[in-house]
Design a protein around this motif. Structure first.
Motif, PDB file in Angstrom:
ATOM      1  N   GLY A 207       7.140  24.474 -38.949  1.00 23.09           N
ATOM      2  CA  GLY A 207       7.408  23.462 -39.753  1.00 23.09           C
ATOM      3  C   GLY A 207       7.009  22.152 -38.846  1.00 23.09           C
ATOM      4  O   GLY A 207       6.651  21.019 -39.384  1.00 23.09           O
ATOM      5  N   ALA A 208       7.530  22.480 -37.582  1.00 17.08           N
ATOM      6  CA  ALA A 208       7.221  21.266 -36.680  1.00 17.08           C
ATOM      7  C   ALA A 208       5.719  21.066 -36.519  1.00 17.08           C
ATOM      8  O   ALA A 208       5.240  19.895 -36.400  1.00 17.08           O
ATOM      9  CB  ALA A 208       7.896  21.622 -35.377  1.00 17.08           C
ATOM     10  N   ASN A 209       4.943  21.947 -36.347  1.00 12.57           N
ATOM     11  CA  ASN A 209       3.508  21.855 -36.290  1.00 12.57           C
ATOM     12  C   ASN A 209       2.732  21.312 -37.438  1.00 12.57           C
ATOM     13  O   ASN A 209       1.883  20.541 -37.518  1.00 12.57           O
ATOM     14  CB  ASN A 209       2.817  23.236 -36.055  1.00 12.57           C
ATOM     15  N   LEU A 210       3.620  21.784 -38.792  1.00 11.14           N
ATOM     16  CA  LEU A 210       3.075  21.098 -39.930  1.00 11.14           C
ATOM     17  C   LEU A 210       3.276  19.459 -39.985  1.00 11.14           C
ATOM     18  O   LEU A 210       2.365  18.516 -40.377  1.00 11.14           O
ATOM     19  CB  LEU A 210       3.441  21.680 -41.031  1.00 11.14           C
ATOM     20  N   GLN A 211       4.599  18.983 -39.364  1.00  8.61           N
ATOM     21  CA  GLN A 211       4.594  17.708 -39.427  1.00  8.61           C
ATOM     22  C   GLN A 211       3.960  16.880 -38.312  1.00  8.61           C
ATOM     23  O   GLN A 211       3.388  16.127 -38.615  1.00  8.61           O
ATOM     24  CB  GLN A 211       6.327  17.470 -39.036  1.00  8.61           C
ATOM     25  N   TYR A 212       3.679  17.649 -37.186  1.00 10.68           N
ATOM     26  CA  TYR A 212       2.904  17.085 -36.424  1.00 10.68           C
ATOM     27  C   TYR A 212       1.394  16.783 -36.798  1.00 10.68           C
ATOM     28  O   TYR A 212       0.952  15.568 -36.601  1.00 10.68           O
ATOM     29  CB  TYR A 212       2.772  17.982 -34.947  1.00 10.68           C
ATOM     30  N   ASN A 213       1.035  17.795 -37.458  1.00 14.56           N
ATOM     31  CA  ASN A 213      -0.521  17.639 -38.140  1.00 14.56           C
ATOM     32  C   ASN A 213      -0.401  16.633 -39.370  1.00 14.56           C
ATOM     33  O   ASN A 213      -1.466  15.979 -39.374  1.00 14.56           O
ATOM     34  CB  ASN A 213      -1.011  19.148 -38.698  1.00 14.56           C
ATOM     35  N   ALA A 214       0.606  16.258 -39.780  1.00 14.05           N
ATOM     36  CA  ALA A 214       0.725  15.240 -40.909  1.00 14.05           C
ATOM     37  C   ALA A 214       0.538  14.006 -40.258  1.00 14.05           C
ATOM     38  O   ALA A 214       0.149  13.037 -40.691  1.00 14.05           O
ATOM     39  CB  ALA A 214       2.287  15.460 -41.428  1.00 14.05           C
ATOM     40  N   PHE A 215       1.497  13.601 -39.014  1.00 14.91           N
ATOM     41  CA  PHE A 215       1.189  12.521 -38.424  1.00 14.91           C
ATOM     42  C   PHE A 215      -0.107  12.200 -37.942  1.00 14.91           C
ATOM     43  O   PHE A 215      -0.682  11.101 -37.954  1.00 14.91           O
ATOM     44  CB  PHE A 215       2.151  12.679 -37.226  1.00 14.91           C
ATOM     45  N   VAL A 216      -1.010  13.373 -37.390  1.00 15.51           N
ATOM     46  CA  VAL A 216      -2.139  13.076 -37.011  1.00 15.51           C
ATOM     47  C   VAL A 216      -3.141  12.873 -38.173  1.00 15.51           C
ATOM     48  O   VAL A 216      -3.769  11.780 -38.085  1.00 15.51           O
ATOM     49  CB  VAL A 216      -2.635  14.368 -36.327  1.00 15.51           C
ATOM     50  N   ARG A 217      -2.644  13.345 -39.277  1.00 14.03           N
ATOM     51  CA  ARG A 217      -3.654  13.177 -40.549  1.00 14.03           C
ATOM     52  C   ARG A 217      -3.430  11.738 -40.826  1.00 14.03           C
ATOM     53  O   ARG A 217      -4.272  10.970 -41.543  1.00 14.03           O
ATOM     54  CB  ARG A 217      -3.275  14.264 -41.531  1.00 14.03           C
ATOM     55  N   MET A 218      -1.942  11.250 -40.798  1.00 12.51           N
ATOM     56  CA  MET A 218      -1.899   9.758 -41.107  1.00 12.51           C
ATOM     57  C   MET A 218      -2.706   8.965 -40.286  1.00 12.51           C
ATOM     58  O   MET A 218      -2.834   7.814 -40.874  1.00 12.51           O
ATOM     59  CB  MET A 218      -0.132   9.690 -40.920  1.00 12.51           C
ATOM     60  N   VAL A 219      -2.765   9.088 -38.947  1.00 11.57           N
ATOM     61  CA  VAL A 219      -3.513   8.315 -38.334  1.00 11.57           C
ATOM     62  C   VAL A 219      -4.905   7.923 -38.605  1.00 11.57           C
ATOM     63  O   VAL A 219      -5.346   7.103 -38.915  1.00 11.57           O
ATOM     64  CB  VAL A 219      -3.708   8.789 -36.618  1.00 11.57           C
ATOM     65  N   THR A 220      -5.423   9.347 -39.021  1.00 11.10           N
ATOM     66  CA  THR A 220      -7.049   9.513 -39.679  1.00 11.10           C
ATOM     67  C   THR A 220      -6.910   8.635 -40.837  1.00 11.10           C
ATOM     68  O   THR A 220      -8.006   7.645 -40.996  1.00 11.10           O
ATOM     69  CB  THR A 220      -7.398  10.657 -39.820  1.00 11.10           C
ATOM     70  N   ALA A 221      -5.989   8.761 -42.028  1.00  8.21           N
ATOM     71  CA  ALA A 221      -6.129   8.057 -42.967  1.00  8.21           C
ATOM     72  C   ALA A 221      -6.031   6.494 -42.974  1.00  8.21           C
ATOM     73  O   ALA A 221      -6.723   5.888 -43.399  1.00  8.21           O
ATOM     74  CB  ALA A 221      -4.978   8.682 -43.727  1.00  8.21           C
ATOM     75  N   LEU A 222      -5.098   5.955 -41.937  1.00  7.50           N
ATOM     76  CA  LEU A 222      -4.986   4.779 -41.369  1.00  7.50           C
ATOM     77  C   LEU A 222      -6.327   4.097 -40.835  1.00  7.50           C
ATOM     78  O   LEU A 222      -6.797   2.903 -41.293  1.00  7.50           O
ATOM     79  CB  LEU A 222      -3.953   4.359 -40.691  1.00  7.50           C
ATOM     80  N   GLU A 223      -6.865   4.982 -40.074  1.00  3.26           N
ATOM     81  CA  GLU A 223      -8.411   4.593 -39.423  1.00  3.26           C
ATOM     82  C   GLU A 223      -9.309   4.213 -40.547  1.00  3.26           C
ATOM     83  O   GLU A 223     -10.045   3.236 -40.537  1.00  3.26           O
ATOM     84  CB  GLU A 223      -8.676   5.327 -38.478  1.00  3.26           C
ATOM     85  N   GLN A 224      -9.233   5.213 -41.425  1.00  2.00           N
ATOM     86  CA  GLN A 224     -10.296   5.132 -42.645  1.00  2.00           C
ATOM     87  C   GLN A 224      -9.946   4.384 -43.758  1.00  2.00           C
ATOM     88  O   GLN A 224     -10.875   4.402 -44.641  1.00  2.00           O
ATOM     89  CB  GLN A 224     -10.693   6.641 -42.893  1.00  2.00           C
ATOM     90  N   GLN A 225      -8.596   4.015 -43.945  1.00  2.87           N
ATOM     91  CA  GLN A 225      -8.258   3.329 -44.711  1.00  2.87           C
ATOM     92  C   GLN A 225      -8.316   4.348 -46.223  1.00  2.87           C
ATOM     93  O   GLN A 225      -8.847   3.866 -47.319  1.00  2.87           O
ATOM     94  CB  GLN A 225      -8.772   2.051 -45.115  1.00  2.87           C
ATOM     95  N   ASP A 226      -8.055   5.601 -45.810  1.00  4.96           N
ATOM     96  CA  ASP A 226      -8.361   6.530 -46.883  1.00  4.96           C
ATOM     97  C   ASP A 226      -7.001   7.007 -47.706  1.00  4.96           C
ATOM     98  O   ASP A 226      -6.202   7.636 -47.347  1.00  4.96           O
ATOM     99  CB  ASP A 226      -8.803   7.754 -46.496  1.00  4.96           C
ATOM    100  N   ARG A 227      -6.798   6.377 -48.994  1.00  4.77           N
ATOM    101  CA  ARG A 227      -5.548   6.740 -49.603  1.00  4.77           C
ATOM    102  C   ARG A 227      -5.329   8.383 -49.898  1.00  4.77           C
ATOM    103  O   ARG A 227      -4.035   8.538 -49.979  1.00  4.77           O
ATOM    104  CB  ARG A 227      -5.657   5.912 -51.107  1.00  4.77           C
ATOM    105  N   GLN A 228      -6.255   8.989 -50.153  1.00  4.75           N
ATOM    106  CA  GLN A 228      -6.196  10.454 -50.501  1.00  4.75           C
ATOM    107  C   GLN A 228      -5.573  11.173 -48.855  1.00  4.75           C
ATOM    108  O   GLN A 228      -4.919  11.983 -49.439  1.00  4.75           O
ATOM    109  CB  GLN A 228      -7.649  10.960 -50.814  1.00  4.75           C
ATOM    110  N   LEU A 229      -6.227  10.614 -47.936  1.00  2.00           N
ATOM    111  CA  LEU A 229      -5.533  11.378 -46.884  1.00  2.00           C
ATOM    112  C   LEU A 229      -4.088  11.009 -46.365  1.00  2.00           C
ATOM    113  O   LEU A 229      -3.305  11.976 -46.066  1.00  2.00           O
ATOM    114  CB  LEU A 229      -6.378  10.976 -45.768  1.00  2.00           C
TER     115      LEU A 229
END
Length: 167
Positions: A103-125
């Protein structure tokens, strides 16, 4: 999105009945009293920061991005590393702990994905990251139930010190 699922009980464990030579009981007591409280503070710090820049506290993507990159992800990464470093003696406690790590690793990966989404302004991410956070919450709820069940099976009383709604 408020993350309330964390560890709903930092506990003081006491023996309900005297079970001599129960290695699972001994391991669980050490795990809850000694191991988890030290790493839990890191999780509280990271999630508290996340909550301070999301949901009703959200102001803009830049504030969220900077908090993720500068505070949340580094702190949560340290939490995951320390969580993974906990040494457990019994298979029963280790299996439950692995659920926490997952669960902790999944949450960590979600935070990382959110950074990518913000960098790319990607709503799907962003939606993918939020789905990952939802799944992480489910894994944490499962972890909590499993800890409570194992405690009951091995005559260990869990005394709640924190209410999950306050986290």
């Amino acid at each position: 999105m408020k993350l309330k699922w964390l560890f709903p009980f930092l506990v003081m464990i006491s023996l309900v009945t005297g079970c001599l030579n129960d290695p699972v009981q001994d391991d669980l007591i050490t795990y809850i009293n000694d191991d988890i409280p030290t790493v839990f503070e890191l999780e509280l710090k990271a999630v508290g920061t996340y909550d301070s820049v999301t949901g009703p506290n959200y102001t803009d993507d830049i504030v969220l991005y900077e908090a993720l990159v500068n505070e949340i992800i580094p702190t949560y990464n340290e939490f995951v590393r320390e969580l993974e470093a906990i040494s457990i003696d019994t298979d029963e406690v280790r299996e439950i702990h692995e659920g926490y790590i997952k669960g902790a690793n999944l949450q960590y990966n979600a935070f990382v994905r959110m950074v990518t989404a913000l960098e790319q302004q990607d709503r799907q991410l962003i939606e993918e990251a939020n789905s990952m956070l939802d799944e992480a919450r489910k894994l944490m709820r499962d972890y909590q139930v499993n800890i409570k069940n194992l405690a009951e099976e091995h005559n260990v009383e869990l005394t709640e010190n924190l209410d999950s709604e306050t986290l």
